[in-house]
Scaffold this motif. Structure first.
Motif, PDB file in Angstrom:
ATOM      1  N   ALA A  17       0.743  -1.351  -0.152  1.00 37.15           N
ATOM      2  CA  ALA A  17      -0.177  -0.031   0.066  1.00 37.15           C
ATOM      3  C   ALA A  17       0.930   1.188  -0.113  1.00 37.15           C
ATOM      4  O   ALA A  17       1.703   1.260   0.620  1.00 37.15           O
ATOM      5  CB  ALA A  17      -0.826  -0.167   1.370  1.00 37.15           C
ATOM      6  N   TYR A  18       0.379   2.143  -0.645  1.00 42.75           N
ATOM      7  CA  TYR A  18       0.762   3.517  -0.793  1.00 42.75           C
ATOM      8  C   TYR A  18      -0.152   4.681  -0.542  1.00 42.75           C
ATOM      9  O   TYR A  18      -1.371   4.392  -0.569  1.00 42.75           O
ATOM     10  CB  TYR A  18       1.644   3.800  -2.087  1.00 42.75           C
ATOM     11  N   SER A  19       0.255   5.713  -0.187  1.00 44.80           N
ATOM     12  CA  SER A  19      -0.740   7.073  -0.304  1.00 44.80           C
ATOM     13  C   SER A  19      -0.120   8.270  -0.573  1.00 44.80           C
ATOM     14  O   SER A  19       1.144   8.420  -0.759  1.00 44.80           O
ATOM     15  CB  SER A  19      -1.057   7.019   1.229  1.00 44.80           C
ATOM     16  N   ALA A  20      -1.120   9.413  -0.946  1.00 44.89           N
ATOM     17  CA  ALA A  20      -0.297  10.468  -1.504  1.00 44.89           C
ATOM     18  C   ALA A  20      -1.715  11.431  -1.481  1.00 44.89           C
ATOM     19  O   ALA A  20      -2.813  11.146  -1.087  1.00 44.89           O
ATOM     20  CB  ALA A  20      -0.116  10.258  -2.940  1.00 44.89           C
ATOM     21  N   GLY A  21      -1.482  12.792  -1.872  1.00 41.91           N
ATOM     22  CA  GLY A  21      -2.403  13.517  -1.757  1.00 41.91           C
ATOM     23  C   GLY A  21      -2.380  14.747  -2.847  1.00 41.91           C
ATOM     24  O   GLY A  21      -1.015  14.742  -3.586  1.00 41.91           O
ATOM     25  N   THR A  22      -3.488  15.183  -3.323  1.00 40.18           N
ATOM     26  CA  THR A  22      -3.560  16.095  -4.437  1.00 40.18           C
ATOM     27  C   THR A  22      -2.923  17.540  -4.047  1.00 40.18           C
ATOM     28  O   THR A  22      -2.470  18.134  -4.914  1.00 40.18           O
ATOM     29  CB  THR A  22      -5.101  16.265  -4.954  1.00 40.18           C
ATOM     30  N   ALA A  23      -2.992  17.871  -2.902  1.00 44.83           N
ATOM     31  CA  ALA A  23      -2.482  19.139  -2.212  1.00 44.83           C
ATOM     32  C   ALA A  23      -1.697  18.691  -0.756  1.00 44.83           C
ATOM     33  O   ALA A  23      -2.306  18.807   0.194  1.00 44.83           O
ATOM     34  CB  ALA A  23      -3.353  20.280  -2.068  1.00 44.83           C
ATOM     35  N   PRO A  24      -0.497  17.983  -0.816  1.00 48.36           N
ATOM     36  CA  PRO A  24      -0.183  17.416   0.382  1.00 48.36           C
ATOM     37  C   PRO A  24       0.256  18.370   1.421  1.00 48.36           C
ATOM     38  O   PRO A  24       0.765  19.413   1.092  1.00 48.36           O
ATOM     39  CB  PRO A  24       1.334  16.644  -0.153  1.00 48.36           C
ATOM     40  N   SER A  25      -0.041  17.983   2.531  1.00 50.51           N
ATOM     41  CA  SER A  25       0.271  18.778   3.720  1.00 50.51           C
ATOM     42  C   SER A  25       1.610  18.959   4.098  1.00 50.51           C
ATOM     43  O   SER A  25       1.958  20.086   4.897  1.00 50.51           O
ATOM     44  CB  SER A  25      -0.614  18.640   4.835  1.00 50.51           C
ATOM     45  N   GLY A  26       2.573  18.294   3.792  1.00 52.81           N
ATOM     46  CA  GLY A  26       3.834  18.104   4.028  1.00 52.81           C
ATOM     47  C   GLY A  26       4.114  17.134   5.325  1.00 52.81           C
ATOM     48  O   GLY A  26       5.475  16.803   5.258  1.00 52.81           O
ATOM     49  N   GLN A  27       3.309  16.547   6.037  1.00 54.52           N
ATOM     50  CA  GLN A  27       3.706  15.831   6.966  1.00 54.52           C
ATOM     51  C   GLN A  27       2.268  15.075   7.583  1.00 54.52           C
ATOM     52  O   GLN A  27       1.225  15.767   7.761  1.00 54.52           O
ATOM     53  CB  GLN A  27       4.424  16.294   8.245  1.00 54.52           C
ATOM     54  N   PRO A  28       2.674  13.830   8.040  1.00 56.59           N
ATOM     55  CA  PRO A  28       1.056  13.185   8.538  1.00 56.59           C
ATOM     56  C   PRO A  28       0.806  13.889   9.898  1.00 56.59           C
ATOM     57  O   PRO A  28       1.551  14.672  10.680  1.00 56.59           O
ATOM     58  CB  PRO A  28       1.800  11.789   9.204  1.00 56.59           C
ATOM     59  N   HIS A  29      -0.545  13.906  10.332  1.00 61.08           N
ATOM     60  CA  HIS A  29      -1.206  14.675  11.375  1.00 61.08           C
ATOM     61  C   HIS A  29      -0.498  13.919  12.567  1.00 61.08           C
ATOM     62  O   HIS A  29      -0.686  12.741  12.762  1.00 61.08           O
ATOM     63  CB  HIS A  29      -2.611  14.450  11.355  1.00 61.08           C
ATOM     64  N   PRO A  30      -0.107  14.830  13.354  1.00 60.96           N
ATOM     65  CA  PRO A  30       0.421  14.039  14.755  1.00 60.96           C
ATOM     66  C   PRO A  30      -0.545  13.030  15.494  1.00 60.96           C
ATOM     67  O   PRO A  30      -0.331  12.116  16.191  1.00 60.96           O
ATOM     68  CB  PRO A  30       0.665  15.249  15.689  1.00 60.96           C
ATOM     69  N   GLU A  31      -1.934  13.349  15.530  1.00 60.86           N
ATOM     70  CA  GLU A  31      -2.944  12.265  16.105  1.00 60.86           C
ATOM     71  C   GLU A  31      -2.783  11.310  15.310  1.00 60.86           C
ATOM     72  O   GLU A  31      -3.091  10.024  15.923  1.00 60.86           O
ATOM     73  CB  GLU A  31      -4.143  13.254  15.874  1.00 60.86           C
ATOM     74  N   VAL A  32      -2.696  11.012  13.925  1.00 60.73           N
ATOM     75  CA  VAL A  32      -2.478   9.794  13.269  1.00 60.73           C
ATOM     76  C   VAL A  32      -1.514   8.813  13.656  1.00 60.73           C
ATOM     77  O   VAL A  32      -1.658   7.714  13.778  1.00 60.73           O
ATOM     78  CB  VAL A  32      -2.660  10.232  11.845  1.00 60.73           C
ATOM     79  N   ILE A  33      -0.195   9.437  13.684  1.00 65.39           N
ATOM     80  CA  ILE A  33       0.968   8.981  13.924  1.00 65.39           C
ATOM     81  C   ILE A  33       0.801   8.326  15.521  1.00 65.39           C
ATOM     82  O   ILE A  33       1.355   7.392  15.772  1.00 65.39           O
ATOM     83  CB  ILE A  33       2.146   9.955  13.953  1.00 65.39           C
ATOM     84  N   GLU A  34       0.197   9.090  16.478  1.00 63.41           N
ATOM     85  CA  GLU A  34       0.058   8.590  17.877  1.00 63.41           C
ATOM     86  C   GLU A  34      -0.672   7.297  17.721  1.00 63.41           C
ATOM     87  O   GLU A  34      -0.621   6.390  18.442  1.00 63.41           O
ATOM     88  CB  GLU A  34      -0.603   9.995  18.737  1.00 63.41           C
ATOM     89  N   LEU A  35      -1.966   7.424  17.074  1.00 62.11           N
ATOM     90  CA  LEU A  35      -2.955   6.436  16.966  1.00 62.11           C
ATOM     91  C   LEU A  35      -2.486   5.288  16.336  1.00 62.11           C
ATOM     92  O   LEU A  35      -2.726   4.160  17.122  1.00 62.11           O
ATOM     93  CB  LEU A  35      -4.234   6.953  16.174  1.00 62.11           C
TER      94      LEU A  35
END
Length: 274
Positions: A144-162
């Motif tokens: 699996a991979y992921s990407a954004g049409t307008a990437p924010s620059g970094q994963p959200h801290p809440e996501v990394i913690e979860l």
């Protein structure tokens, strides 16, 4: 009055009407509110209504009502009729001219690894979670991979913690652009999933290898307002929905499903509410 081929082609001849039609085809089988269409294409409401009426008159789209809101979706039987008229009747079903649908399953060998790309706008929450979940739950059958049409620059801290609390691998997670996966050097995808409506409404690159696509939209937990507990709950709910969908996805009998049957299955998974 019977709608002729030239009526449908005429309805699609206007660039903005074509943009609208292509948006609804990208979102198929979902129906899209008129207001969302207007916002996505930067059109005035009355202009949007005019274009929708023209496509509806050509029977290329259908209208439904949810409460007080009008929704629109592509009329697939009519679209198929248009292409059958162009590539079937006109070309006498010559196999070198007509589009043929393969009846072969996508899993061509038991040890083949299937690549899947999850797309949202910022690539900071939903698509990042989906990438981590599928890589963990796919039993080595998926990458699996992921990407954004307008990437924010970094994963959200809440996501990394979860994800960290749930023992997912997080060291390779990063926010990146869809452009990274559109080059010839990029991994060739078998599946492309959009997990937010905004990304699904945009025209994405033409992916090498013609991967299967589906829309698995869900609310963006990053935009949740309220207390810290409410925001935390939104991330947990997004994770739970994505995990349920991905669990259903990896359980599909890929070795026996042809592409049309598999497309219907992944579309159905995208409509899972919990």
């Amino acid at each position: 009055m019977e709608i002729e081929i030239h009526d449908r082609l005429s309805a699609l001849a206007h660039p903005k009407r074509l943009d609208l039609f292509q948006l609804l085809m990208r979102r198929y089988p979902d129906s899209v509110p008129a207001g969302e269409i207007a916002d996505a294409l930067a059109l005035k409401p009355n202009t949007t209504s005019t274009y929708l009426n023209a496509l509806k008159a050509a029977e290329l789209i259908v209208q439904s009502r949810t409460g007080t809101s009008l929704h629109y979706s592509a009329n697939l039987p009519a679209v198929r009729g248009l292409f059958n008229g162009l590539l079937g009747d006109c070309c006498q079903n010559r196999p070198d001219l007509c589009l043929q649908t393969s009846g072969d399953p996508i899993m061509t060998s038991p040890d083949r690894v299937l690549n899947a790309l999850f797309i949202c706008t910022g690539n900071s929450a939903r698509s990042i979670m989906a990438e981590a979940i599928l890589n963990a739950e796919g039993n080595g059958q998926f990458r699996a991979y992921s990407a954004g049409t307008a990437p924010s620059g970094q994963p959200h801290p809440e996501v990394i913690e979860l994800l960290s609390q749930k023992d997912y691998e997080i060291s390779n997670l990063r926010s990146k652009s869809v452009d990274e996966f559109a080059s010839d050097a990029a991994p060739q995808m078998d599946f492309v999933f959009t997990v937010c409506d905004h990304a699904a409404n945009e025209a994405c690159p033409t992916w090498p290898g013609q991967p299967m696509s589906a829309h698995w939209g869900l609310a963006d937990p990053v935009k949740t307002e309220g207390t810290d507990a409410q925001k935390h709950l939104a991330f947990q709910q997004a994770y739970g929905l994505l995990r349920n969908r991905i669990t259903a996805f990896v359980s599909l009998p890929f070795e026996t499903l042809d592409r049309i049957s598999l497309q219907h299955k992944v579309d159905d998974i995208g409509r899972m509410a919990e």
